[in-house]
Motif scaffolding. Structure first.
Motif, PDB file in Angstrom:
ATOM      1  N   ILE A 121       1.028  -1.431   0.214  1.00  0.00           N
ATOM      2  CA  ILE A 121       0.020  -0.010  -0.049  1.00  0.00           C
ATOM      3  C   ILE A 121       0.918   1.125   0.018  1.00  0.00           C
ATOM      4  O   ILE A 121       0.542   2.211  -0.832  1.00  0.00           O
ATOM      5  N   CYS A 122       1.935   1.091   0.731  1.00  0.00           N
ATOM      6  CA  CYS A 122       2.590   2.569   0.767  1.00  0.00           C
ATOM      7  C   CYS A 122       3.814   2.581  -0.266  1.00  0.00           C
ATOM      8  O   CYS A 122       4.115   3.662  -0.560  1.00  0.00           O
ATOM      9  N   LYS A 123       4.115   1.306  -0.859  1.00  0.00           N
ATOM     10  CA  LYS A 123       5.206   1.511  -1.770  1.00  0.00           C
ATOM     11  C   LYS A 123       4.971   0.331  -3.192  1.00  0.00           C
ATOM     12  O   LYS A 123       5.654  -0.455  -3.343  1.00  0.00           O
ATOM     13  N   PRO A 124       3.760   0.839  -3.416  1.00  0.00           N
ATOM     14  CA  PRO A 124       3.245  -0.415  -4.454  1.00  0.00           C
ATOM     15  C   PRO A 124       4.213  -0.463  -5.774  1.00  0.00           C
ATOM     16  O   PRO A 124       4.117  -1.535  -6.419  1.00  0.00           O
ATOM     17  N   LEU A 125       4.961   0.437  -6.233  1.00  0.00           N
ATOM     18  CA  LEU A 125       5.685   0.407  -7.270  1.00  0.00           C
ATOM     19  C   LEU A 125       6.975  -0.481  -6.900  1.00  0.00           C
ATOM     20  O   LEU A 125       7.630  -0.855  -8.032  1.00  0.00           O
ATOM     21  N   GLN A 126       7.199  -0.621  -5.893  1.00  0.00           N
ATOM     22  CA  GLN A 126       8.493  -1.131  -5.574  1.00  0.00           C
ATOM     23  C   GLN A 126       8.098  -2.588  -4.902  1.00  0.00           C
ATOM     24  O   GLN A 126       9.181  -3.375  -4.488  1.00  0.00           O
ATOM     25  N   TYR A 127       7.050  -2.963  -4.816  1.00  0.00           N
ATOM     26  CA  TYR A 127       6.427  -4.223  -4.186  1.00  0.00           C
ATOM     27  C   TYR A 127       7.195  -5.416  -4.718  1.00  0.00           C
ATOM     28  O   TYR A 127       7.616  -6.313  -3.969  1.00  0.00           O
ATOM     29  N   ASN A 128       7.026  -5.542  -5.992  1.00  0.00           N
ATOM     30  CA  ASN A 128       7.704  -6.836  -6.563  1.00  0.00           C
ATOM     31  C   ASN A 128       9.245  -6.884  -6.438  1.00  0.00           C
ATOM     32  O   ASN A 128       9.566  -7.968  -6.505  1.00  0.00           O
ATOM     33  N   ASN A 129       9.902  -5.842  -6.211  1.00  0.00           N
ATOM     34  CA  ASN A 129      11.197  -5.846  -6.145  1.00  0.00           C
ATOM     35  C   ASN A 129      11.576  -6.063  -4.560  1.00  0.00           C
ATOM     36  O   ASN A 129      12.676  -6.425  -4.434  1.00  0.00           O
ATOM     37  N   ILE A 130      10.723  -5.722  -3.450  1.00  0.00           N
ATOM     38  CA  ILE A 130      10.900  -6.005  -2.286  1.00  0.00           C
ATOM     39  C   ILE A 130      10.585  -7.213  -1.800  1.00  0.00           C
ATOM     40  O   ILE A 130      11.363  -8.031  -1.335  1.00  0.00           O
ATOM     41  N   MET A 131       9.269  -7.984  -2.183  1.00  0.00           N
ATOM     42  CA  MET A 131       8.808  -9.078  -1.794  1.00  0.00           C
ATOM     43  C   MET A 131       8.995  -9.984  -2.896  1.00  0.00           C
ATOM     44  O   MET A 131       8.118 -10.739  -3.433  1.00  0.00           O
ATOM     45  N   THR A 132      10.294 -10.181  -3.223  1.00  0.00           N
ATOM     46  CA  THR A 132      10.492 -11.387  -4.205  1.00  0.00           C
ATOM     47  C   THR A 132      10.303 -12.746  -3.349  1.00  0.00           C
ATOM     48  O   THR A 132      10.435 -12.823  -2.249  1.00  0.00           O
ATOM     49  N   PRO A 133      10.515 -13.710  -4.265  1.00  0.00           N
ATOM     50  CA  PRO A 133      10.116 -14.962  -3.749  1.00  0.00           C
ATOM     51  C   PRO A 133      11.205 -15.389  -2.799  1.00  0.00           C
ATOM     52  O   PRO A 133      11.195 -16.076  -1.491  1.00  0.00           O
ATOM     53  N   ARG A 134      12.477 -15.172  -3.086  1.00  0.00           N
ATOM     54  CA  ARG A 134      13.774 -15.467  -2.094  1.00  0.00           C
ATOM     55  C   ARG A 134      13.708 -14.537  -0.784  1.00  0.00           C
ATOM     56  O   ARG A 134      13.774 -15.246   0.348  1.00  0.00           O
ATOM     57  N   VAL A 135      13.216 -13.428  -0.726  1.00  0.00           N
ATOM     58  CA  VAL A 135      13.188 -12.461   0.305  1.00  0.00           C
ATOM     59  C   VAL A 135      12.049 -12.946   1.156  1.00  0.00           C
ATOM     60  O   VAL A 135      12.017 -13.078   2.348  1.00  0.00           O
ATOM     61  N   LEU A 136      10.900 -13.364   0.578  1.00  0.00           N
ATOM     62  CA  LEU A 136       9.775 -14.062   1.228  1.00  0.00           C
ATOM     63  C   LEU A 136      10.126 -15.289   1.917  1.00  0.00           C
ATOM     64  O   LEU A 136       9.558 -15.345   3.041  1.00  0.00           O
TER      65      LEU A 136
END
Length: 305
Positions: A121-136
């Motif tokens: 919600i707060c960083k929608p454009l960066q979501y896919n770069n932050i919550m990658t499968p590896r990070v998750l």
């Protein structure tokens, strides 16, 4: 068995024929917990479109519910039908480890769910770069390993204590009640217990509160459409969080800080809420409130019938 090698669960004594009604209720609750959580896990596993961070965290929550209740219900149901209510010290420490690691895991998983919503919600454009499968996967592994490591160390410290009694005023093995039976110095146990509460309860709750405050601020500045969509995904998390927080607060407060004598029935209900209500409420909230999960669950039920 010698004193110190076993514990007596005293609250099962003198319950008479009500044990059969409680056994039936316990069976129904445990079957419902297994069924609903397994259904949510299966729905997310079978539907590839649900292999996203939010849904994988819901899966982790359901697995944790099944893990925690597996240490409580089978033993409870056995004790309700048994005339002897003793448990070996080793089995008691193992049960306490599983139950309290479940509670700690729940808190850390809820923290990750709040972080996921915060980024979405707060960083929608960066979501896919932050919550990658590896990070998750790293975050989920941490949310399980760290609490279990802490509770494991606490169990080891408890196992080293010399006990001078064997009567537990609980229906399950309770860490604090075990420590109170010791006739040795328990300062290390108390300090480490406070450390566990701080890192697995207080700090996650503070981060969750911070995340949702930031989300509310963003929503107030956004369009009604964006606000409605954000609330739709956040409200179920908040309901689950409030329910578990209240249940955990009752358990911690009753066991450590409240000295007032409560009716035994009320004391048992309040102390068991964190083990019974969240595991059955979580899948119901997510199953009914997330259309994608609900749709897949209905497909599974139709296929079986």
């Amino acid at each position: 068995m010698e004193n110190g090698t076993y514990y007596n669960l005293m609250l099962f004594e003198n319950i008479g024929y009500i044990r059969y009604a409680l056994f039936s209720l316990g069976c129904i609750l445990y079957c419902a917990i297994i069924f609903f959580n397994a259904l949510v896990i299966l729905a997310i596993f079978l539907e590839r479109s649900l292999h996203q961070p939010m849904y994988l965290l819901i899966t982790s929550l359901s697995i944790n519910s099944m893990y925690g209740t597996a240490a409580f219900f089978p033993r409870l149901l056995t004790d309700l039908l048994s005339d002897t209510h003793t448990i070996s010290r080793e089995a008691c420490l193992l049960q306490a480890f599983v139950i309290y690691s479940y509670a700690s895991n729940e808190n850390t998983i809820l923290m990750l769910m709040a972080f996921d919503r915060f980024v979405a919600i707060c960083k929608p454009l960066q979501y896919n770069n932050i919550m990658t499968p590896r990070v998750l996967m790293v975050l989920i592994a941490f949310s399980w390993i760290y609490p279990m490591l802490c509770i494991g160390i606490a169990a080891f410290l408890n196992a080293r204590l010399t006990v001078c009694g064997n009567k537990l005023l609980k229906v399950y093995c309770h860490n604090w009640e075990i420590v109170k039976l010791s006739c040795a110095n328990t300062s290390v146990n108390n300090v480490f217990g406070f450390f566990i509460v701080t890192t697995t309860v207080i700090m996650p709750l503070c981060f969750i509160l911070f995340s949702y405050v930031k989300i509310l601020i963003i929503c107030k500045r956004s369009s009604p459409e964006f606000r409605s969509k954000a609330y739709q995904t956040c409200v179920p998390h908040i309901v689950i969080l409030l329910n578990f927080s209240i249940a955990l607060f009752c358990e911690v407060t009753l066991s450590r800080f409240v000295n007032v004598e409560l009716p035994i029935g009320l004391s048992i209900v309040l102390s068991l809420e964190f083990l019974i209500v969240p595991p059955i409420l979580n899948p119901l909230v997510y199953g009914f409130n997330f259309p994608d999960i609900r749709k897949k669950i209905l497909c599974i039920i139709k296929a079986v019938l």
